[in-house]
Design a protein around this motif. Structure first.
Motif, PDB file in Angstrom:
ATOM      1  N   UNK A   1       0.754  -1.319   0.017  1.00  0.00           N
ATOM      2  CA  UNK A   1       0.034   0.065  -0.033  1.00  0.00           C
ATOM      3  C   UNK A   1       0.792   1.234  -0.021  1.00  0.00           C
ATOM      4  N   UNK A   2       1.962   1.127   0.844  1.00  0.00           N
ATOM      5  CA  UNK A   2       2.879   2.511   0.957  1.00  0.00           C
ATOM      6  C   UNK A   2       3.988   2.270   0.300  1.00  0.00           C
TER       7      UNK A   2
ATOM      8  N   UNK B   1       4.929   7.163   7.933  1.00  0.00           N
ATOM      9  CA  UNK B   1       6.157   7.676   8.134  1.00  0.00           C
ATOM     10  C   UNK B   1       6.500   8.598   6.608  1.00  0.00           C
ATOM     11  N   UNK B   2       6.539   9.863   6.780  1.00  0.00           N
ATOM     12  CA  UNK B   2       6.955  10.726   5.733  1.00  0.00           C
ATOM     13  C   UNK B   2       5.718  10.686   4.451  1.00  0.00           C
TER      14      UNK B   2
ATOM     15  N   UNK C   1       0.099  10.087  -0.219  1.00  0.00           N
ATOM     16  CA  UNK C   1       1.292  10.472  -1.090  1.00  0.00           C
ATOM     17  C   UNK C   1       2.508  11.027  -0.329  1.00  0.00           C
ATOM     18  N   UNK C   2       3.609  10.996  -0.832  1.00  0.00           N
ATOM     19  CA  UNK C   2       5.013  10.985  -0.316  1.00  0.00           C
ATOM     20  C   UNK C   2       4.712  12.646   0.216  1.00  0.00           C
ATOM     21  N   UNK C   3       5.612  13.031   1.299  1.00  0.00           N
ATOM     22  CA  UNK C   3       5.185  14.302   1.908  1.00  0.00           C
ATOM     23  C   UNK C   3       5.958  15.415   1.080  1.00  0.00           C
ATOM     24  N   UNK C   4       7.012  14.861   0.427  1.00  0.00           N
ATOM     25  CA  UNK C   4       7.877  15.768  -0.427  1.00  0.00           C
ATOM     26  C   UNK C   4       7.458  15.705  -1.777  1.00  0.00           C
ATOM     27  N   UNK C   5       6.526  15.144  -2.117  1.00  0.00           N
ATOM     28  CA  UNK C   5       6.141  15.203  -3.550  1.00  0.00           C
ATOM     29  C   UNK C   5       5.582  16.384  -3.853  1.00  0.00           C
ATOM     30  N   UNK C   6       5.853  17.007  -5.035  1.00  0.00           N
ATOM     31  CA  UNK C   6       5.404  18.478  -5.292  1.00  0.00           C
ATOM     32  C   UNK C   6       3.918  18.452  -5.484  1.00  0.00           C
TER      33      UNK C   6
ATOM     34  N   UNK D   1      -6.670  16.027   6.036  1.00  0.00           N
ATOM     35  CA  UNK D   1      -5.466  16.146   5.549  1.00  0.00           C
ATOM     36  C   UNK D   1      -4.382  16.665   6.742  1.00  0.00           C
ATOM     37  N   UNK D   2      -3.456  15.723   6.726  1.00  0.00           N
ATOM     38  CA  UNK D   2      -2.348  16.232   7.593  1.00  0.00           C
ATOM     39  C   UNK D   2      -0.684  15.676   7.037  1.00  0.00           C
ATOM     40  N   UNK D   3       0.245  16.094   7.794  1.00  0.00           N
ATOM     41  CA  UNK D   3       1.490  15.438   7.535  1.00  0.00           C
ATOM     42  C   UNK D   3       1.866  14.719   8.769  1.00  0.00           C
ATOM     43  N   UNK D   4       1.978  13.551   8.921  1.00  0.00           N
ATOM     44  CA  UNK D   4       2.548  12.910  10.030  1.00  0.00           C
ATOM     45  C   UNK D   4       3.773  13.248  10.428  1.00  0.00           C
ATOM     46  N   UNK D   5       4.401  13.121  11.701  1.00  0.00           N
ATOM     47  CA  UNK D   5       5.867  13.217  11.857  1.00  0.00           C
ATOM     48  C   UNK D   5       6.607  11.980  11.447  1.00  0.00           C
ATOM     49  N   UNK D   6       7.689  12.359  10.951  1.00  0.00           N
ATOM     50  CA  UNK D   6       8.477  11.209  10.413  1.00  0.00           C
ATOM     51  C   UNK D   6       8.937  10.182  11.589  1.00  0.00           C
TER      52      UNK D   6
END
Length: 308
Positions: free
Chosen positions: A133-134, A154-155, A268-273, A303-308
């Protein structure tokens, strides 16, 4: 022979599992084929990587050192792949959306909506297994993934699309199969399928009674799960939409009223544009609700950004 990444992935999986059978299941290959891969790798390195006892494996000192280096190399290869594919997709206006079993309806509706509203965007679908999945995001095979929570966050960033009840799958000859609803405590004595992904969540461990579930055989795919449950050997717990999409004459699906619902998210990946993703995220939120007839989760809150 060159040292290829496939052999490294197989070796690291074997090191993590410590068992040839379990590693073969995770890699979706036969045990003899996996054993041959290990033999090839050891012959190439001219070192013994594992102490073997039947099918159990324990790393040798050389194996421990090589495992650390192999994991670093695989991580570097994944990073390089992600960067290259992200660059290519950004230039080509291409987005690959992965999805797991049970979410084909949402994936298809998202593709249709994107074709109508963003015809210049090349949206492609990729069917992946529960265990991927990820990983499909981290190794660059997909830009977005329709996943069923919980996941390794993660990330990653995610937006919850819908939530739905979890149901018990029982052989239709089971005494509880005729019920219209169940409590999880009524299932404490029932053996339940083991999963290779988020097992505690899908077996409800621990139970409210304080007991641990009685674990049955492992199922890596929906097809395996259906076959085992229909045989009467054990039960399963899954999401309502997955049960509806996989009706089986030998299985009764009964809602469980006192456990948390199952949520579907776009990830999606946190660093994806974000430029390619914003419109698709909004489309996914609306199409998921339409397909499942569920009330969507508020996008601004989920919608949120989890901590690495």
């Amino acid at each position: 022979m060159d040292l290829d990444l496939r052999l490294l992935r197989s070796f690291v999986t074997m090191a993590k599992e410590g068992n040839v059978g379990r590693a073969a299941q995770r890699l979706y290959i036969s045990q003899p084929a996996l054993s041959k891969q290990l033999q090839r790798l050891e012959a190439f390195l001219d070192v013994e990587l594992f102490h073997r006892h039947h099918r159990m494996l324990r790393l040798t000192p050389a194996g421990v050192s090589f495992c650390d280096d192999a994991q670093k190399l695989l991580a570097q290869a994944a990073d390089i792949t992600v960067r290259a594919r992200n660059t290519a997709r950004a230039d080509a206006s291409q987005v690959t959306v992965a999805f797991v079993a049970g979410l084909v309806g949402i994936a298809s509706a998202l593709l249709q909506a994107a074709q109508r509203q963003q015809p210049a965007l090349d949206v492609r679908l990729l069917r992946v297994e529960w265990t991927d999945q990820t990983d499909c995001l981290r190794n660059g095979r997909a830009d977005l993934a329709l996943v069923r929570l919980p996941i390794d966050e993660r990330n990653l960033e995610r937006q919850v699309l819908i939530s739905e009840p979890r149901v018990a799958g029982l052989a239709n000859t089971h005494p509880l199969a005729a019920r219209t609803a169940l409590s999880i405590c009524e299932l404490d004595a029932e053996p339940i399928i083991r999963t290779s992904n988020q097992q505690d969540y899908w077996t409800v461990n621990p139970r409210p009674s304080g007991k641990s579930p009685i674990l049955g055989p492992l199922a890596n795919t929906v097809e395996e799960m259906l076959a085992v449950v229909a045989s009467g050997r054990c039960m399963c717990i899954t999401a309502q939409s997955l049960a509806q999409a996989n009706s089986h004459p030998g299985i009764a699906w009964v809602p469980i009223t006192d456990i948390s619902p199952s949520s579907v998210a776009l990830t999606w990946l946190a660093q994806t544009p974000p430029a390619q993703l914003r419109h698709l995220a909004g489309l996914a939120h609306r199409t998921a609700a339409a397909v499942t007839s569920e009330t969507p989760a508020p996008p601004t809150e989920s919608t949120r950004r989890p901590h690495p």
